[in-house]
Design a protein around this motif. Structure first.
Motif: not given
Length: 173
Positions: A29-33, A87-92, A101-102, A122-136
């Motif tokens: 996914s390229g995420m970091d956590s 903000e949504r991440v924190s609420q969730l 986390l972004h 999750a990611s501390h730097s990536i703002k959006e999770i790409p569709d290809s990462s979602r599938h993986a």
């Protein structure tokens, strides 16, 4: 996917399997956590069983959710959630604001039609999770449900055998 399946098959402990799943999820996914929550069969609560790349403050704040919490209710719906706004991440997730986390993926893990765990990446730097990462990520989550149940059952069986052996040893005295 093949390599992950082979490595999972060779691992003996639940912790090792969860570590392999998180490593693969982060790599693909390229995420970091991330982390894996297990559903407690008797209470329905969520417990963070394995994590990587998260602060101690986050882990302390987010290590357990009761069955009636918004987090558990969301996961038990069995539908993956991807969100990009801090903000949504924190609420969730009740994430401490210092975690910063972004983007986060919350992916329920199912086995035989029931949710048994949740893969959070999750990611501390990536703002959006790409569709290809979602599938993986969803593919990994679909692979690990049976593995988690099998490892949990194996651990319970070992604990039962150890208690039985101790009881039999005590009876021999």
């Amino acid at each position: 996917q093949r390599d992950l399946s082979l490595r999972l098959g060779d691992s003996s402990s639940l912790e090792e399997c969860l570590r392999l799943c998180i490593e693969a999820s982060l790599r693909f996914s390229g995420m970091d956590s991330g982390g894996v929550y297990l559903i407690d069969e008797s209470t329905g609560s969520l417990d963070l069983e394995y994590h990587r790349g998260l602060s101690l403050e986050f882990v302390e704040a987010a290590s357990h959710y009761e069955a009636d919490s918004p987090n558990a209710e969301l996961i038990m719906q069995g539908v993956a959630v991807y969100t990009e706004h801090q903000e949504r991440v924190s609420q969730l997730n009740g994430i401490p604001s210092t975690e910063d986390l972004h983007a986060i993926a919350v992916i329920p893990v199912q086995h035989d039609g029931r949710v048994v765990a949740c893969l959070n990446i999750a990611s501390h730097s990536i703002k959006e999770i790409p569709d290809s990462s979602r599938h993986a990520l969803e593919t990994i989550a679909s692979q690990i449900g049976g593995m988690i149940v099998n490892r949990l059952m194996g651990e319970k069986l070992r604990e039962h055998e150890e208690r039985l052996a101790l009881a039999l040893k005590g009876a021999d005295l």
